[in-house]
Design an enzyme around this catalytic site. Sequence first.
Site, PDB file in Angstrom:
ATOM      1  N   GLY B  55      48.962  39.259  35.806  1.00 40.85           N
ATOM      2  CA  GLY B  55      50.399  39.073  35.620  1.00 40.85           C
ATOM      3  C   GLY B  55      50.607  37.580  35.544  1.00 40.85           C
ATOM      4  O   GLY B  55      49.704  36.861  35.139  1.00 40.85           O
ATOM      5  N   SER B  57      50.924  34.390  37.810  1.00 38.48           N
ATOM      6  CA  SER B  57      50.677  34.080  39.220  1.00 38.48           C
ATOM      7  C   SER B  57      51.872  33.388  39.870  1.00 38.48           C
ATOM      8  O   SER B  57      52.155  33.612  41.048  1.00 38.48           O
ATOM      9  CB  SER B  57      49.403  33.248  39.371  1.00 38.48           C
ATOM     10  OG  SER B  57      49.488  32.073  38.605  1.00 38.48           O
ATOM     11  N   CYS B  86      42.408  38.062  37.359  1.00 38.35           N
ATOM     12  CA  CYS B  86      43.156  37.062  36.578  1.00 38.35           C
ATOM     13  C   CYS B  86      44.192  36.344  37.439  1.00 38.35           C
ATOM     14  O   CYS B  86      43.823  35.478  38.222  1.00 38.35           O
ATOM     15  CB  CYS B  86      43.767  37.705  35.328  1.00 38.35           C
ATOM     16  SG  CYS B  86      44.313  36.482  34.126  1.00 38.35           S
ATOM     17  N   ARG B 116      43.983  26.946  35.637  1.00 34.41           N
ATOM     18  CA  ARG B 116      44.808  27.940  34.939  1.00 34.41           C
ATOM     19  C   ARG B 116      44.615  27.809  33.428  1.00 34.41           C
ATOM     20  O   ARG B 116      44.365  26.730  32.923  1.00 34.41           O
ATOM     21  CB  ARG B 116      46.284  27.756  35.296  1.00 34.41           C
ATOM     22  CG  ARG B 116      46.587  28.247  36.707  1.00 34.41           C
ATOM     23  CD  ARG B 116      48.071  28.459  36.896  1.00 34.41           C
ATOM     24  NE  ARG B 116      48.577  29.459  35.946  1.00 34.41           N
ATOM     25  CZ  ARG B 116      49.848  29.814  35.880  1.00 34.41           C
ATOM     26  NH1 ARG B 116      50.729  29.272  36.679  1.00 34.41           N
ATOM     27  NH2 ARG B 116      50.238  30.710  35.001  1.00 34.41           N
ATOM     28  N   ILE B 147      42.541  37.218  28.993  1.00 31.20           N
ATOM     29  CA  ILE B 147      43.856  36.911  28.447  1.00 31.20           C
ATOM     30  C   ILE B 147      44.439  35.710  29.174  1.00 31.20           C
ATOM     31  O   ILE B 147      44.760  35.796  30.356  1.00 31.20           O
ATOM     32  CB  ILE B 147      44.782  38.138  28.571  1.00 31.20           C
ATOM     33  CG1 ILE B 147      44.213  39.281  27.729  1.00 31.20           C
ATOM     34  CG2 ILE B 147      46.202  37.791  28.129  1.00 31.20           C
ATOM     35  CD1 ILE B 147      44.955  40.571  27.843  1.00 31.20           C
ATOM     36  N   ARG B 148      44.526  34.596  28.465  1.00 27.85           N
ATOM     37  CA  ARG B 148      44.977  33.350  29.111  1.00 27.85           C
ATOM     38  C   ARG B 148      44.291  33.217  30.468  1.00 27.85           C
ATOM     39  O   ARG B 148      44.916  32.926  31.490  1.00 27.85           O
ATOM     40  CB  ARG B 148      46.509  33.350  29.274  1.00 27.85           C
ATOM     41  CG  ARG B 148      47.255  33.162  27.943  1.00 27.85           C
ATOM     42  CD  ARG B 148      48.759  33.453  28.064  1.00 27.85           C
ATOM     43  NE  ARG B 148      49.345  32.889  29.254  1.00 27.85           N
ATOM     44  CZ  ARG B 148      49.908  31.687  29.341  1.00 27.85           C
ATOM     45  NH1 ARG B 148      49.986  30.918  28.286  1.00 27.85           N
ATOM     46  NH2 ARG B 148      50.427  31.265  30.468  1.00 27.85           N
ATOM     47  N   HIS B 210      40.085  41.324  32.844  1.00 23.59           N
ATOM     48  CA  HIS B 210      40.935  42.475  33.186  1.00 23.59           C
ATOM     49  C   HIS B 210      40.210  43.811  33.041  1.00 23.59           C
ATOM     50  O   HIS B 210      40.382  44.504  32.026  1.00 23.59           O
ATOM     51  CB  HIS B 210      42.164  42.500  32.269  1.00 23.59           C
ATOM     52  CG  HIS B 210      43.081  41.346  32.460  1.00 23.59           C
ATOM     53  ND1 HIS B 210      43.942  41.261  33.524  1.00 23.59           N
ATOM     54  CD2 HIS B 210      43.255  40.226  31.741  1.00 23.59           C
ATOM     55  CE1 HIS B 210      44.622  40.128  33.450  1.00 23.59           C
ATOM     56  NE2 HIS B 210      44.222  39.481  32.374  1.00 23.59           N
ATOM     57  N   GLU B 212      41.125  46.418  34.286  1.00 19.21           N
ATOM     58  CA  GLU B 212      42.171  47.451  34.240  1.00 19.21           C
ATOM     59  C   GLU B 212      42.693  47.692  32.820  1.00 19.21           C
ATOM     60  O   GLU B 212      43.423  48.647  32.586  1.00 19.21           O
ATOM     61  CB  GLU B 212      43.325  47.087  35.186  1.00 19.21           C
ATOM     62  CG  GLU B 212      44.269  45.978  34.708  1.00 19.21           C
ATOM     63  CD  GLU B 212      43.755  44.569  34.982  1.00 19.21           C
ATOM     64  OE1 GLU B 212      42.544  44.391  35.245  1.00 19.21           O
ATOM     65  OE2 GLU B 212      44.578  43.627  34.916  1.00 19.21           O
TER      66      GLU B 212
END
Lengths: 335, 232
Positions: B55, B57, B86, B116, B147-148, B210, B212
């Site tokens: 998400g 942070s 992440c 980050r 992802i990022r 990720h 998930e």
Amino acid sequence: MASNTAPATGPISGVSTPAELPSTAHISAPHVANSRPKDGGASTVGTFGVKSGLAQMLKGGVIMDVINAEQARIAEEAGACAVMALERVPADIRAQGGVARMSDPKMIKEIVDAVTIPVMAKVRIGHFVEAQIVQAIGVDYIDESEVLTPADEAHHINKHTFRVPFVCGATNLGEALRRISEGAAMIRTKGEAGTGNVVEAVRHARAVNTAIRHAATMSDEELYTLAKDIQAPYHLLKETARLKRLPVVSFAAGGVATPADAALMMQLGCDGVFVGSGIFHSGDPAKRARAIVQAVTHYNNPKVLAEVSEDLGDAMVGLTIDPNMQGGLLAKRGW
Amino acid sequence: MLKGATVVGVLALQGAFAEHFAILSRLASSKNIQPLLVRTPSDLAQCKALIIPGGESTTIALLARLAGLLEPLRAFVTEKPVWGTCAGAILLAESVEGAKKGGQELLGGVDIKVGRNGWGPQVESFEAALVVNGLKDSATPFKGVFIRAPVVLSITPSASRPPIKIIAQLPSSLVPIHSEPPEGVDSSNEPDPRTIVALRQGQHLVTTFHPELTKDDRFHEYFLRACVLGSE
């Protein structure tokens, strides 16, 4: 899921998505992603999986319109999960009129540099060169938006050819699936931007939900006919009916002005909320922004909603939705 | 609820918590666990282990503070197994580079420093096949969705905690091209920390990607088996 057109290094076990969401492999178009093999290892960028995956990371969050770096910092401090960089918020576009275009790249870059959260930017419907420019700046998401003046009255951007993901507005199921078919990795309601009136966002969210519930009860023969009637690709409609939800993340947008509005859209099944003019056109932007962020997390907890709704100062002035209203009906843009 | 089931929480303030919850739900009966979405301190008090999802942070940390969860979470991390993916990995780190102006609240608990958006903006987000030691069927690569993603900049061992164990690495050719090699790293005899994408410290697990977002539940199975249910 049989028609796997994913890139060469594609799914090892099927890309997926929210629990409820499907493998995206069948949505992505061929030749989309760029494989960049190097010594000893390969990775693939720009897949539909990483595009829709970023939207999944935004879920349960609030994306706020900002017009400069200072507002972007306020939004980040208030807990925005992303910001939308634009020159004028929709309420001002509506009031000032004229052709609304992509923002100055310099302004977008200043916002990108000011915050750590993802930055989105709007481009005109069909204006693929604005999209190329905004992608080159390094934004994280593009909104092909009806809030700006459309550049093409028949076509939307072919979003599969971009590495950056797109979000698009929709007023009904057929429109949402057409946008996904063109490569949108995220959908939002259109609502009626710049009005501070949530009624159109509610209409669009309910229209999509009702159509999906209907489709979920249908036989294949009926789905073929429904696909024709709503001008949606059959395979996406079939997948939506199976999932009983849109196959990508779906946010609310257009007219959200209060924590209660935001929680309403969440309870109607949206995955998160865009707030445009509602924050920086209100009396105390930082406080209202934070309250809306909390409302989206605790949307099912009226006690928390009551606490965060308290003493927020003036909300933006709302407008009655009317075909003759200043700026006209933006939700009608898009084909 | 299963009799005697172990309650495994998923922090549900913002981000991809539904995806973790769905995978845990699929594993619930075989592992005798009960997944729980955590939004309040009383939810957290019921949990024997916790997953902090991907998400934003900064958003998750702010919502945790506003919900009165920040200190209970810090206490939880000192006692019970936690897995951060992440954004969750950022929150579990002892320090972070590239945080927002004015700094960022962390939970800490794992002796790493992370950066980050290690690979840059979304257009640099990528997928890569990972070979992961310890997973079931470990010969089959695991699809890493980055992802990022944050990047591990250094391991900062402390005497009071167990050693860091590397679980998965990217090939050195895939480390962020614009980042400088961290100081003090001798690539000849120790791995470049930037290649580390999954690691364990005691009962904590950190992944910068990720699991998930895949349909592959092997990482969740690993966390439950190795960190939570304590058979390894």
